[in-house]
Design a protein around this motif. Structure first.
Motif, mmCIF file in Angstrom:
data_model
loop_
_atom_site.group_PDB
_atom_site.id
_atom_site.type_symbol
_atom_site.label_atom_id
_atom_site.label_comp_id
_atom_site.label_asym_id
_atom_site.label_seq_id
_atom_site.Cartn_x
_atom_site.Cartn_y
_atom_site.Cartn_z
ATOM 1 N N UNK A 67 61.869 7.802 74.499
ATOM 2 C CA UNK A 67 61.672 6.742 75.498
ATOM 3 C C UNK A 67 61.008 7.254 76.771
ATOM 4 N N UNK A 68 60.435 8.457 76.723
ATOM 5 C CA UNK A 68 59.741 9.011 77.889
ATOM 6 C C UNK A 68 58.347 8.405 78.008
ATOM 7 N N UNK A 69 57.892 8.299 79.233
ATOM 8 C CA UNK A 69 56.497 7.924 79.501
ATOM 9 C C UNK A 69 55.742 9.230 79.669
ATOM 10 N N UNK A 70 54.677 9.417 78.885
ATOM 11 C CA UNK A 70 53.970 10.699 78.847
ATOM 12 C C UNK A 70 52.589 10.567 79.484
ATOM 13 N N UNK A 71 52.346 11.446 80.453
ATOM 14 C CA UNK A 71 51.043 11.534 81.109
ATOM 15 C C UNK A 71 50.461 12.907 80.775
ATOM 16 N N UNK B 236 59.088 1.776 87.665
ATOM 17 C CA UNK B 236 59.742 0.470 87.626
ATOM 18 C C UNK B 236 60.000 -0.017 86.205
ATOM 19 N N UNK B 237 59.271 0.526 85.233
ATOM 20 C CA UNK B 237 59.480 0.126 83.836
ATOM 21 C C UNK B 237 60.669 0.849 83.207
ATOM 22 N N UNK B 238 61.345 1.697 83.983
ATOM 23 C CA UNK B 238 62.574 2.390 83.589
ATOM 24 C C UNK B 238 62.473 3.245 82.326
ATOM 25 N N UNK B 239 61.494 4.138 82.272
ATOM 26 C CA UNK B 239 61.499 5.071 81.136
ATOM 27 C C UNK B 239 62.665 6.038 81.286
ATOM 28 N N UNK B 240 63.027 6.688 80.195
ATOM 29 C CA UNK B 240 64.092 7.688 80.277
ATOM 30 C C UNK B 240 63.673 8.811 81.224
ATOM 31 N N UNK B 241 62.399 9.203 81.138
ATOM 32 C CA UNK B 241 61.818 10.217 82.016
ATOM 33 C C UNK B 241 60.310 10.034 82.007
ATOM 34 N N UNK B 242 59.654 10.621 82.981
ATOM 35 C CA UNK B 242 58.195 10.698 82.992
ATOM 36 C C UNK B 242 57.851 12.160 82.736
ATOM 37 N N UNK B 243 57.062 12.399 81.700
ATOM 38 C CA UNK B 243 56.650 13.751 81.334
ATOM 39 C C UNK B 243 55.183 13.936 81.683
ATOM 40 N N UNK B 244 54.910 14.916 82.532
ATOM 41 C CA UNK B 244 53.543 15.282 82.894
ATOM 42 C C UNK B 244 53.204 16.548 82.124
ATOM 43 N N UNK B 245 52.120 16.531 81.366
ATOM 44 C CA UNK B 245 51.801 17.619 80.443
ATOM 45 C C UNK B 245 50.546 18.370 80.890
ATOM 46 N N UNK B 246 50.675 19.690 81.030
ATOM 47 C CA UNK B 246 49.524 20.572 81.258
ATOM 48 C C UNK B 246 49.469 21.520 80.067
ATOM 49 N N UNK C 199 47.572 15.684 68.616
ATOM 50 C CA UNK C 199 48.888 15.037 68.477
ATOM 51 C C UNK C 199 49.515 14.742 69.843
ATOM 52 N N UNK C 200 49.360 15.655 70.787
ATOM 53 C CA UNK C 200 49.893 15.428 72.137
ATOM 54 C C UNK C 200 49.103 14.311 72.812
ATOM 55 N N UNK C 201 47.788 14.340 72.684
ATOM 56 C CA UNK C 201 46.961 13.287 73.287
ATOM 57 C C UNK C 201 47.317 11.919 72.704
ATOM 58 N N UNK C 202 47.607 11.891 71.415
ATOM 59 C CA UNK C 202 47.979 10.627 70.760
ATOM 60 C C UNK C 202 49.322 10.117 71.279
ATOM 61 N N UNK C 203 50.257 11.015 71.527
ATOM 62 C CA UNK C 203 51.584 10.625 72.020
ATOM 63 C C UNK C 203 51.545 10.150 73.471
ATOM 64 N N UNK C 204 50.541 10.596 74.226
ATOM 65 C CA UNK C 204 50.463 10.265 75.648
ATOM 66 C C UNK C 204 50.279 8.767 75.866
ATOM 67 N N UNK C 205 50.988 8.276 76.862
ATOM 68 C CA UNK C 205 50.813 6.887 77.276
ATOM 69 C C UNK C 205 49.632 6.750 78.231
ATOM 70 N N UNK C 206 49.303 7.857 78.895
ATOM 71 C CA UNK C 206 48.185 7.874 79.840
ATOM 72 C C UNK C 206 47.544 9.249 79.814
ATOM 73 N N UNK C 207 46.232 9.272 79.682
ATOM 74 C CA UNK C 207 45.466 10.500 79.870
ATOM 75 C C UNK C 207 44.957 10.480 81.297
ATOM 76 N N UNK C 208 45.223 11.536 82.051
ATOM 77 C CA UNK C 208 44.856 11.579 83.465
ATOM 78 C C UNK C 208 43.923 12.763 83.702
ATOM 79 N N UNK C 209 42.818 12.497 84.390
ATOM 80 C CA UNK C 209 41.863 13.542 84.727
ATOM 81 C C UNK C 209 41.733 13.623 86.243
ATOM 82 N N UNK C 210 41.740 14.834 86.755
ATOM 83 C CA UNK C 210 41.531 15.034 88.183
ATOM 84 C C UNK C 210 40.063 15.302 88.485
#
Length: 159
Positions: free
Chosen positions: A70-74, A97-107, A116-127
Motif C-alpha cells: 500500500x506504499x506510494x512509490x516515487x 492526503x490519499x493516506x498511503x501506508x508510506x511514501x517510498x522515494x527510490x534512488x 520492474x522497479x519503474x513498473x511498480x512506481x506510481x510516479x517517475x520523477x526527474x530533476x
C-alpha cells in the motif's frame, strides 16, 4: 506519515553524510523519515550488457522487497516527470492526503533502476535530463522534500 528513502549504496564522504543528517533533522518535524541504504550488486570490471542487466535485476529485487503493497512509490529516473518546487509540494500533499501506508522515494544504483522497479512506481520523477552522482542526488532530493514541506506549511524558506 512515514517517508522511506530507499537507495542503492552508502554515502562514503563525510560531507554528504553531514548534509543528509542536516536535512533529515529538518524534515523530522514534518514526517518520520527512514533512510534505507541497500547493498550495491557487484559489477564485473569488463561487464557485458547481460552483466549489467543482472546487476539491475538484483538491485531491483532488493528495492522491491522493501516496498509495501500500500506504499506510494516515487522512482527517481531521467525519463520521469519534471516539476518545479511548488508543483512538487502540491503533488506530495495530494499523495499524503490519499493516506498511503508510506511514501517510498527510490534512488537506484549507478546503472539506474530495473524495469520492474519503474513498473511498480506510481510516479517517475526527474530533476533534470543531466546525470548526477547518487550521493549528490540524495542530498538534492532531501532538500527538495524539506522545501516541499515548508511550502505546504506556508513557511518562509522557498524564496
Amino acid at each position: 506519515m512515514n517517508i522511506n528513502l530507499i537507495c542503492i549504496g552508502k554515502l562514503k564522504e563525510r560531507y554528504w553524510r553531514e548534509a543528509v543528517e542536516e536535512y533529515s533533522r529538518r524534515i523530522s518535524r514534518f514526517c518520520r523519515l527512514n533512510i534505507l541504504e541497500l547493498k550495491e550488486a557487484p559489477l564485473p570490471k569488463n561487464s557485458s550488457p547481460a552483466d549489467e542487466a543482472e546487476v539491475m535485476k538484483k538491485e531491483g529485487e532488493s528495492i522491491l522487497s522493501h516496498i509495501g503493497q500500500r506504499d506510494y512509490v516515487i522512482a527517481l529516473e531521467v525519463e520521469g516527470e519534471m516539476m518545479d518546487s511548488v508543483r512538487l509540494s502540491r503533488k506530495l500533499r495530494g499523495i499524503l492526503d490519499s493516506s498511503p501506508q508510506a511514501v517510498d522515494l527510490i534512488i537506484g544504483g549507478s546503472l539506474g533502476l530495473s524495469p520492474e522497479v519503474k513498473k511498480r512506481a506510481d510516479l517517475g520523477l526527474s530533476f533534470s535530463p543531466m546525470t548526477f552522482p547518487h550521493q549528490m542526488m540524495r542530498v538534492i532530493l532531501l532538500e527538495q522534500l524539506y522545501r516541499s514541506f515548508k511550502i505546504d506549511a506556508g513557511e518562509a524558506y522557498h524564496k
